[in-house]
Design an enzyme around this catalytic site. Structure first.
Site, PDB file in Angstrom:
ATOM      1  N   ASP A  35     -34.937  56.478  -0.550  1.00  0.00           N
ATOM      2  CA  ASP A  35     -34.420  55.105  -0.660  1.00  0.00           C
ATOM      3  C   ASP A  35     -32.957  55.106  -0.224  1.00  0.00           C
ATOM      4  O   ASP A  35     -32.335  56.166  -0.117  1.00  0.00           O
ATOM      5  CB  ASP A  35     -34.532  54.608  -2.120  1.00  0.00           C
ATOM      6  CG  ASP A  35     -34.544  53.082  -2.222  1.00  0.00           C
ATOM      7  OD1 ASP A  35     -33.557  52.444  -1.783  1.00  0.00           O
ATOM      8  OD2 ASP A  35     -35.523  52.511  -2.748  1.00  0.00           O
ATOM      9  N   GLY A  79     -36.520  40.219  -1.764  1.00  0.00           N
ATOM     10  CA  GLY A  79     -35.962  39.577  -2.946  1.00  0.00           C
ATOM     11  C   GLY A  79     -36.818  38.396  -3.348  1.00  0.00           C
ATOM     12  O   GLY A  79     -37.871  38.157  -2.750  1.00  0.00           O
ATOM     13  N   TYR A 152     -40.199  36.440   5.997  1.00  0.00           N
ATOM     14  CA  TYR A 152     -40.622  37.594   5.186  1.00  0.00           C
ATOM     15  C   TYR A 152     -42.144  37.762   5.313  1.00  0.00           C
ATOM     16  O   TYR A 152     -42.649  38.870   5.533  1.00  0.00           O
ATOM     17  CB  TYR A 152     -40.203  37.351   3.731  1.00  0.00           C
ATOM     18  CG  TYR A 152     -40.779  38.307   2.720  1.00  0.00           C
ATOM     19  CD1 TYR A 152     -40.292  39.607   2.586  1.00  0.00           C
ATOM     20  CD2 TYR A 152     -41.816  37.911   1.869  1.00  0.00           C
ATOM     21  CE1 TYR A 152     -40.827  40.479   1.641  1.00  0.00           C
ATOM     22  CE2 TYR A 152     -42.353  38.763   0.924  1.00  0.00           C
ATOM     23  CZ  TYR A 152     -41.859  40.051   0.813  1.00  0.00           C
ATOM     24  OH  TYR A 152     -42.387  40.914  -0.119  1.00  0.00           O
ATOM     25  N   LYS A 156     -44.483  40.790   7.136  1.00  0.00           N
ATOM     26  CA  LYS A 156     -45.554  41.488   6.417  1.00  0.00           C
ATOM     27  C   LYS A 156     -46.853  41.420   7.223  1.00  0.00           C
ATOM     28  O   LYS A 156     -47.598  42.392   7.289  1.00  0.00           O
ATOM     29  CB  LYS A 156     -45.762  40.867   5.033  1.00  0.00           C
ATOM     30  CG  LYS A 156     -44.648  41.151   4.038  1.00  0.00           C
ATOM     31  CD  LYS A 156     -44.681  42.588   3.566  1.00  0.00           C
ATOM     32  CE  LYS A 156     -43.703  42.874   2.461  1.00  0.00           C
ATOM     33  NZ  LYS A 156     -43.474  44.316   2.292  1.00  0.00           N
ATOM     34  N   ASN A 181     -46.706  38.565  -6.838  1.00  0.00           N
ATOM     35  CA  ASN A 181     -45.685  38.522  -7.906  1.00  0.00           C
ATOM     36  C   ASN A 181     -45.849  39.599  -8.979  1.00  0.00           C
ATOM     37  O   ASN A 181     -46.414  39.350 -10.040  1.00  0.00           O
ATOM     38  CB  ASN A 181     -45.682  37.154  -8.608  1.00  0.00           C
ATOM     39  CG  ASN A 181     -45.276  36.057  -7.662  1.00  0.00           C
ATOM     40  OD1 ASN A 181     -44.295  36.186  -6.942  1.00  0.00           O
ATOM     41  ND2 ASN A 181     -46.037  34.984  -7.641  1.00  0.00           N
ATOM     42  N   LYS A 203     -32.366  33.782 -18.215  1.00  0.00           N
ATOM     43  CA  LYS A 203     -31.763  32.495 -18.607  1.00  0.00           C
ATOM     44  C   LYS A 203     -32.046  32.179 -20.076  1.00  0.00           C
ATOM     45  O   LYS A 203     -31.164  31.706 -20.796  1.00  0.00           O
ATOM     46  CB  LYS A 203     -32.297  31.377 -17.710  1.00  0.00           C
ATOM     47  CG  LYS A 203     -31.732  31.463 -16.293  1.00  0.00           C
ATOM     48  CD  LYS A 203     -32.320  30.403 -15.394  1.00  0.00           C
ATOM     49  CE  LYS A 203     -31.840  30.605 -13.955  1.00  0.00           C
ATOM     50  NZ  LYS A 203     -32.350  29.594 -13.038  1.00  0.00           N
ATOM     51  N   GLN A 221     -44.792  23.745  -9.515  1.00  0.00           N
ATOM     52  CA  GLN A 221     -45.414  24.692  -8.577  1.00  0.00           C
ATOM     53  C   GLN A 221     -46.088  25.808  -9.382  1.00  0.00           C
ATOM     54  O   GLN A 221     -45.603  26.185 -10.447  1.00  0.00           O
ATOM     55  CB  GLN A 221     -44.394  25.239  -7.562  1.00  0.00           C
ATOM     56  CG  GLN A 221     -43.309  26.136  -8.088  1.00  0.00           C
ATOM     57  CD  GLN A 221     -42.095  25.377  -8.612  1.00  0.00           C
ATOM     58  OE1 GLN A 221     -42.212  24.264  -9.126  1.00  0.00           O
ATOM     59  NE2 GLN A 221     -40.928  25.982  -8.537  1.00  0.00           N
ATOM     60  N   THR A 222     -47.213  26.290  -8.866  1.00  0.00           N
ATOM     61  CA  THR A 222     -48.000  27.270  -9.627  1.00  0.00           C
ATOM     62  C   THR A 222     -47.949  28.657  -8.974  1.00  0.00           C
ATOM     63  O   THR A 222     -47.800  28.777  -7.762  1.00  0.00           O
ATOM     64  CB  THR A 222     -49.471  26.830  -9.723  1.00  0.00           C
ATOM     65  OG1 THR A 222     -49.947  26.553  -8.401  1.00  0.00           O
ATOM     66  CG2 THR A 222     -49.638  25.614 -10.602  1.00  0.00           C
ATOM     67  N   ARG A 286     -49.961  28.863  -5.668  1.00  0.00           N
ATOM     68  CA  ARG A 286     -50.464  30.161  -5.199  1.00  0.00           C
ATOM     69  C   ARG A 286     -51.117  30.877  -6.372  1.00  0.00           C
ATOM     70  O   ARG A 286     -50.575  30.897  -7.476  1.00  0.00           O
ATOM     71  CB  ARG A 286     -49.324  31.011  -4.637  1.00  0.00           C
ATOM     72  CG  ARG A 286     -49.785  32.406  -4.257  1.00  0.00           C
ATOM     73  CD  ARG A 286     -48.731  33.176  -3.513  1.00  0.00           C
ATOM     74  NE  ARG A 286     -48.466  32.602  -2.208  1.00  0.00           N
ATOM     75  CZ  ARG A 286     -47.320  32.768  -1.546  1.00  0.00           C
ATOM     76  NH1 ARG A 286     -46.345  33.453  -2.083  1.00  0.00           N
ATOM     77  NH2 ARG A 286     -47.157  32.239  -0.356  1.00  0.00           N
TER      78      ARG A 286
HETATM   79  P1  NAD Z   1     -37.417  46.396  -4.400  1.00  0.00           P
HETATM   80  O1  NAD Z   1     -36.455  45.599  -3.589  1.00  0.00           O
HETATM   81  O2  NAD Z   1     -37.119  46.668  -5.833  1.00  0.00           O
HETATM   82  O3  NAD Z   1     -37.678  47.806  -3.696  1.00  0.00           O
HETATM   83  C1  NAD Z   1     -37.569  47.989  -2.294  1.00  0.00           C
HETATM   84  C2  NAD Z   1     -36.706  49.223  -2.086  1.00  0.00           C
HETATM   85  O4  NAD Z   1     -36.611  49.467  -0.664  1.00  0.00           O
HETATM   86  C3  NAD Z   1     -35.263  49.049  -2.588  1.00  0.00           C
HETATM   87  O5  NAD Z   1     -34.942  50.038  -3.544  1.00  0.00           O
HETATM   88  C4  NAD Z   1     -34.411  49.193  -1.341  1.00  0.00           C
HETATM   89  O6  NAD Z   1     -33.173  49.870  -1.541  1.00  0.00           O
HETATM   90  C5  NAD Z   1     -35.334  50.002  -0.429  1.00  0.00           C
HETATM   91  N1  NAD Z   1     -34.939  49.855   0.956  1.00  0.00           N
HETATM   92  C6  NAD Z   1     -34.625  48.697   1.613  1.00  0.00           C
HETATM   93  N2  NAD Z   1     -34.233  48.974   2.860  1.00  0.00           N
HETATM   94  C7  NAD Z   1     -34.300  50.334   3.001  1.00  0.00           C
HETATM   95  C8  NAD Z   1     -34.004  51.211   4.073  1.00  0.00           C
HETATM   96  N3  NAD Z   1     -33.560  50.745   5.237  1.00  0.00           N
HETATM   97  N4  NAD Z   1     -34.159  52.548   3.877  1.00  0.00           N
HETATM   98  C9  NAD Z   1     -34.599  53.022   2.682  1.00  0.00           C
HETATM   99  N5  NAD Z   1     -34.906  52.223   1.628  1.00  0.00           N
HETATM  100  C10 NAD Z   1     -34.753  50.899   1.801  1.00  0.00           C
HETATM  101  O7  NAD Z   1     -38.836  45.668  -4.234  1.00  0.00           O
HETATM  102  P2  NAD Z   1     -40.184  45.863  -5.067  1.00  0.00           P
HETATM  103  O8  NAD Z   1     -40.359  44.672  -5.913  1.00  0.00           O
HETATM  104  O9  NAD Z   1     -40.225  47.214  -5.677  1.00  0.00           O
HETATM  105  O10 NAD Z   1     -41.252  45.762  -3.891  1.00  0.00           O
HETATM  106  C11 NAD Z   1     -41.807  46.912  -3.259  1.00  0.00           C
HETATM  107  C12 NAD Z   1     -42.640  46.475  -2.059  1.00  0.00           C
HETATM  108  O11 NAD Z   1     -43.691  45.608  -2.482  1.00  0.00           O
HETATM  109  C13 NAD Z   1     -41.851  45.712  -0.995  1.00  0.00           C
HETATM  110  O12 NAD Z   1     -42.318  46.091   0.278  1.00  0.00           O
HETATM  111  C14 NAD Z   1     -42.211  44.275  -1.259  1.00  0.00           C
HETATM  112  O13 NAD Z   1     -42.092  43.474  -0.110  1.00  0.00           O
HETATM  113  C15 NAD Z   1     -43.637  44.400  -1.739  1.00  0.00           C
HETATM  114  N6  NAD Z   1     -44.022  43.259  -2.584  1.00  0.00           N
HETATM  115  C16 NAD Z   1     -43.471  43.139  -3.832  1.00  0.00           C
HETATM  116  C17 NAD Z   1     -43.812  42.056  -4.621  1.00  0.00           C
HETATM  117  C18 NAD Z   1     -43.222  41.871  -6.003  1.00  0.00           C
HETATM  118  O14 NAD Z   1     -43.580  40.897  -6.657  1.00  0.00           O
HETATM  119  N7  NAD Z   1     -42.333  42.740  -6.469  1.00  0.00           N
HETATM  120  C19 NAD Z   1     -44.725  41.089  -4.151  1.00  0.00           C
HETATM  121  C20 NAD Z   1     -45.259  41.247  -2.877  1.00  0.00           C
HETATM  122  C21 NAD Z   1     -44.920  42.352  -2.115  1.00  0.00           C
END
Ligand code: NAD
Length: 325
Positions: A35, A79, A152, A156, A181, A203, A221-222, A286
């Protein structure tokens, strides 16, 4: 003696990745994490942890230096609504996450990894199927004609196709989930990248009894929310199956954001009023559709939303009470 299995977790400093490292260690794996940063809320359980930028193909080669049994690709520029739906971060989100996937997947091919998991998102689903908050359609086969409501989501979708193309053309063992989520303790809870459950827990935890909290939009919104341990269980089952996906991993317990806030208030024991203000929102409705994963893997969440929310609220309340460092 059976040989110790080897796993690589990309994004191991993030929310889902850091929990996955813990889970794999409990299962006896040797785990490498990578990471840009270490986990924020406690030391990583990984055996070795590489700090580096996965947009760089040389770093990807260095990280995937052997035929790992399992690779979990969670790294993304990501995010909640305040980060994804304002439009201000679109170029970075698309560039950074696509670079990570392009380079990491190629490195995994060269290293001949056994299995690779990719975390896609419910954000790939077309906006036109998610206008009615009571009847969203998020069945896997409704993804096309594609019309995600954010860049985003487009990234994906591109990356899903990239992983599927590598599976087709190079015979790679690829598994793709569309997460809906995911929430839980040790996730981002402030700073602008937090998602609605964490933001609302914060909050409410910060508010006084009888006080007021702000909420973006009308709250009608759901969404559905899946607790982290359930997400890990489904992810492991999918990765170790012969089913490639893409498949939804989520809960079918759909609630409005107002109902989510009410639930959090009940857990907290506080009654606060909600002030609705303009803000970035995403689609109107959703919900996860779990028919395919039930059919293919026999998996469904084992606990109601409230169970995971209680754990999450307690953890966020503790963070709120901690003195600022
Ligand atoms: P998160 O942001 O906590 O974790 C992602 C990690 O990727 C971070 O620690 C960040 O530092 C690292 N990262 C970003 N750019 C990087 C780079 N260039 N090199 C190395 N590391 C890098 O997100 P999360 O909630 O743990 O989500 C994990 C995955 O699941 C993501 O791909 C996200 O899109 C997907 N996802 C998450 C959710 C959710 O609800 N949390 C929903 C749908 C999809």
């Amino acid at each position: 003696m059976t040989e110790q299995k080897d796993a690589l977790v990309c994004g191991a400093g993030g929310f889902i990745g850091s929990h996955m490292v813990k889970r794999l260690k409990k299962e006896g794996f040797r785990v490498r994490g990578v990471d840009l940063k270490y986990p924020e809320f406690g030391a990583s359980a990984a055996d070795d942890f590489i700090i580096g930028d996965l947009r760089d193909p040389r770093l990807c080669e260095k990280v995937a230096d052997r035929p790992f049994d399992e690779v979990y690709q969670f790294a993304a520029d990501m995010g909640g609504a305040g980060f994804v739906f304002t439009g201000e971060n679109d170029a970075a989100i698309m560039h950074n996450s696509a670079m990570i996937n392009l380079n990491m997947l190629e490195a995994c091919r060269t290293a001949k990894v056994e299995r690779i998991f990719y975390s896609s998102s419910a954000c790939i689903y077309p906006e036109y199927n998610q206008k009615d908050p009571d009847n969203p359609n998020c069945a896997e086969d409704s993804a096309y004609p594609a019309a995600p409501d954010s860049d985003y989501g487009w990234e994906k979708l591109f990356s899903e196709r990239l992983y599927m193309a590598y599976a087709r053309n190079y015979g790679m063992n690829v598994h793709i989930a569309r997460y809906h989520n995911i929430f839980g303790e040790e996730g981002t809870w402030r700073g602008g990248r937090e998602k609605s459950p964490a933001a609302l827990c914060r909050k409410v935890a910060e508010a006084r009894d009888g006080g007021e909290i702000e909420m973006w939009g009308d709250g009608r919104q759901t969404r559905s929310f899946l607790y982290i341990s359930e997400c890990l269980e489904a992810t492991l089952r999918l990765t170790r199956s012969d089913f490639m996906g893409p498949v939804n991993i989520g809960s079918e317990e759909m609630v409005s954001i107002n109902q989510l806030a009410e639930l959090i208030m009940r857990i907290s024991g506080k009654k606060v009023s909600i002030k609705h203000i303009p803000g970035p929102l995403g689609v109107r409705g959703r919900n996860s559709d779990s028919r395919l994963i039930r059919q293919k893997l026999g998996w469904a969440p084992s606990q109601p939303l409230e169970t995971g929310l209680k754990i999450t609220y307690k953890w966020i309340e503790e963070q709120v009470k901690k003195p600022e460092k």
